[in-house]
Design a protein around this motif. Structure first.
Motif, mmCIF file in Angstrom:
data_model
loop_
_atom_site.group_PDB
_atom_site.id
_atom_site.type_symbol
_atom_site.label_atom_id
_atom_site.label_comp_id
_atom_site.label_asym_id
_atom_site.label_seq_id
_atom_site.Cartn_x
_atom_site.Cartn_y
_atom_site.Cartn_z
ATOM 1 N N GLU A 61 0.834 -1.193 0.000
ATOM 2 C CA GLU A 61 0.000 0.000 0.000
ATOM 3 C C GLU A 61 0.880 1.261 0.000
ATOM 4 O OE1 GLU A 61 -3.324 2.116 2.841
ATOM 5 O OE2 GLU A 61 -2.316 0.316 3.561
ATOM 6 N N ILE A 62 0.425 2.294 -0.698
ATOM 7 C CA ILE A 62 1.140 3.571 -0.664
ATOM 8 C C ILE A 62 0.660 4.350 0.556
ATOM 9 C CG2 ILE A 62 1.514 5.766 -1.850
ATOM 10 C CD1 ILE A 62 1.063 4.196 -4.506
ATOM 11 N N ILE A 63 1.602 4.657 1.434
ATOM 12 C CA ILE A 63 1.239 5.358 2.666
ATOM 13 C C ILE A 63 2.018 6.669 2.757
ATOM 14 C CG2 ILE A 63 0.619 3.286 3.966
ATOM 15 C CD1 ILE A 63 3.469 3.412 5.208
ATOM 16 N N GLY A 64 1.711 7.459 3.779
ATOM 17 C CA GLY A 64 2.477 8.671 4.018
ATOM 18 C C GLY A 64 1.608 9.878 4.322
ATOM 19 N N PHE A 65 2.272 10.991 4.533
ATOM 20 C CA PHE A 65 1.639 12.265 4.866
ATOM 21 C C PHE A 65 0.590 12.645 3.812
ATOM 22 C CE2 PHE A 65 2.378 17.081 4.928
ATOM 23 C CZ PHE A 65 1.640 17.299 6.073
ATOM 24 N N ASP A 66 1.007 12.641 2.542
ATOM 25 C CA ASP A 66 0.077 13.028 1.467
ATOM 26 C C ASP A 66 -1.119 12.083 1.398
ATOM 27 O OD1 ASP A 66 1.622 15.174 0.751
ATOM 28 O OD2 ASP A 66 2.485 14.254 -1.046
ATOM 29 N N ALA A 67 -0.847 10.794 1.512
ATOM 30 C CA ALA A 67 -1.928 9.809 1.432
ATOM 31 C C ALA A 67 -2.944 10.053 2.547
ATOM 32 C CB ALA A 67 -1.366 8.396 1.522
ATOM 33 N N ASP A 68 -2.458 10.325 3.749
ATOM 34 C CA ASP A 68 -3.362 10.584 4.877
ATOM 35 C C ASP A 68 -4.187 11.850 4.662
ATOM 36 O OD1 ASP A 68 -2.702 8.336 6.237
ATOM 37 O OD2 ASP A 68 -1.725 9.338 7.931
ATOM 38 N N ILE A 69 -3.533 12.904 4.179
ATOM 39 C CA ILE A 69 -4.269 14.158 3.931
ATOM 40 C C ILE A 69 -5.342 13.920 2.870
ATOM 41 C CG2 ILE A 69 -4.114 16.515 3.030
ATOM 42 C CD1 ILE A 69 -1.306 16.706 4.162
ATOM 43 N N ALA A 70 -4.957 13.237 1.785
ATOM 44 C CA ALA A 70 -5.910 12.987 0.693
ATOM 45 C C ALA A 70 -7.107 12.192 1.193
ATOM 46 C CB ALA A 70 -5.213 12.264 -0.450
ATOM 47 N N LYS A 71 -6.823 11.189 2.026
ATOM 48 C CA LYS A 71 -7.931 10.363 2.525
ATOM 49 C C LYS A 71 -8.856 11.165 3.431
ATOM 50 C CE LYS A 71 -5.546 6.023 2.215
ATOM 51 N NZ LYS A 71 -4.488 5.390 2.992
ATOM 52 N N TYR A 72 -8.267 12.019 4.244
ATOM 53 C CA TYR A 72 -9.082 12.857 5.133
ATOM 54 C C TYR A 72 -9.985 13.770 4.307
ATOM 55 C CZ TYR A 72 -10.336 16.030 8.952
ATOM 56 O OH TYR A 72 -11.038 16.774 9.872
ATOM 57 N N ILE A 73 -9.388 14.416 3.299
ATOM 58 C CA ILE A 73 -10.173 15.325 2.454
ATOM 59 C C ILE A 73 -11.258 14.540 1.720
ATOM 60 C CG2 ILE A 73 -10.107 16.918 0.482
ATOM 61 C CD1 ILE A 73 -7.273 17.694 1.295
ATOM 62 N N GLY A 74 -10.893 13.362 1.223
ATOM 63 C CA GLY A 74 -11.864 12.524 0.526
ATOM 64 C C GLY A 74 -13.056 12.209 1.410
ATOM 65 N N LYS A 75 -12.769 11.886 2.650
ATOM 66 C CA LYS A 75 -13.828 11.542 3.589
ATOM 67 C C LYS A 75 -14.749 12.738 3.812
ATOM 68 C CE LYS A 75 -13.214 9.162 7.932
ATOM 69 N NZ LYS A 75 -12.036 9.020 8.647
ATOM 70 N N GLU A 76 -14.137 13.888 3.990
ATOM 71 C CA GLU A 76 -14.920 15.111 4.216
ATOM 72 C C GLU A 76 -15.821 15.448 3.018
ATOM 73 O OE1 GLU A 76 -14.831 17.667 6.892
ATOM 74 O OE2 GLU A 76 -14.282 15.777 7.885
ATOM 75 N N LEU A 77 -15.312 15.207 1.821
ATOM 76 C CA LEU A 77 -16.045 15.630 0.624
ATOM 77 C C LEU A 77 -16.854 14.501 -0.014
ATOM 78 C CD1 LEU A 77 -13.273 17.811 -1.123
ATOM 79 C CD2 LEU A 77 -15.186 18.651 0.239
ATOM 80 N N GLY A 78 -16.744 13.292 0.554
ATOM 81 C CA GLY A 78 -17.514 12.170 0.028
ATOM 82 C C GLY A 78 -16.895 11.474 -1.171
#
Ligand code: ARG
Length: 262
Positions: A61-78
């Motif tokens: 899996e690709i992990i890291g700071f960017d991946a976490d930020i992207a996932k958080y934003i994705g969750k917020e925006l659906g």
């Protein structure tokens, strides 16, 4: 009879078109364990610990700071975020070719890049570092006749090209950052230019490597998220980035990836 036949044929045609459409929609939605969310594909270059990398001992899996930020934003925006990795130098082109929906790769919003992409606000700032084995390159002139390694297509490559106007050295471009450190260790390049945040982990791991305080090379290299020109997602993402800075989420992720993990 003829008329009936053509009606039947026409309706079969319509049905198969509809069928094909709904099927495509299904695959788009089904990427993440059957969830019904829309998918956004993030293009990155997973060679950039701690921004994005693969810890192959644990998973692919690709992990890291960017991946976490992207996932958080994705969750917020659906949105479900799907991450695709390829060479850094081709990332913006693959966004233009619509192979990815956005690019998040510790990427600095330069004027040049802004000609073909829109960027969010900067979410994290860093600085360029010059690194060598001996640590003996203390000023720009000491780079004369040396080999300077940089990631192809990066602002560090741009920086090296700038400096080359003042001092005569060779630029060695490589596709990924781990490769650069390898080349430095085995002496195929004399110095490399990378970001401090990324260099930190390597400097800890390889004590024979030192940073060189060459001030001409050490300008700022902030990171922002790139979208196709005119995309409304830029402001949507900016909204969540702002929220993350306010609600402490960003600080939490900075601590997680830049303090302890190295
Ligand atoms: N910040 C630099 C740039 O924008 C380097 C980014 C490299 N990122 C990567 N995932 N390898 O050019």
């Amino acid at each position: 009879m003829k008329k009936l036949l053509s009606i039947v044929l026409a309706s079969i045609l319509v049905m198969s078109i509809l069928g094909a459409c709904s099927k495509r929609e299904d695959t788009a939605k089904a990427t993440d364990s059957g969830s019904k969310k829309k998918v956004l594909v993030m293009g990155t270059s997973a060679d950039y610990k701690p921004y994005e990398y693969i810890d192959s001992a644990k998973s692919d899996e690709i992990i890291g700071f960017d991946a976490d930020i992207a996932k958080y934003i994705g969750k917020e925006l659906g949105y479900d975020i799907q991450i695709k990795s390829s060479d850094f130098s081709g990332l913006l082109a693959s966004m233009e070719a619509k192979k990815v929906d956005f690019v998040m790769a510790g990427m600095t919003p330069t004027e040049e890049r802004k000609k073909n992409a829109d960027f969010t606000d900067i979410y994290f700032a860093a600085k360029n570092l010059v690194i060598s084995k001996a640590g003996s390159y203390t000023d720009l002139n000491s780079l004369k006749g040396k080999k300077v390694g940089v990631q192809t297509g990066s602002i560090q490559e741009g920086k090296a090209k700038d400096l080359q106007k003042k001092v005569d050295f060779t630029i060695e471009g490589r596709d990924n950052v781990p490769q650069l450190f390898e080349e430095l260790k085995i002496g195929r390049v004399d110095v490399i230019i990378v970001e401090d945040t990324v260099a930190k982990g390597y400097l800890k791991k390889f004590p024979e490597l030192k940073t060189n305080n060459i001030s001409e090379a050490s300008d700022e290299a902030g990171s922002a998220i790139a979208f196709p020109k005119g995309s409304k997602l830029t402001s949507d993402f900016n909204g969540v980035l702002k929220k993350m800075k306010e609600n402490g989420e960003m600080d939490k992720l900075i601590k997680k990836w830049f303090d302890s993990a190295q």
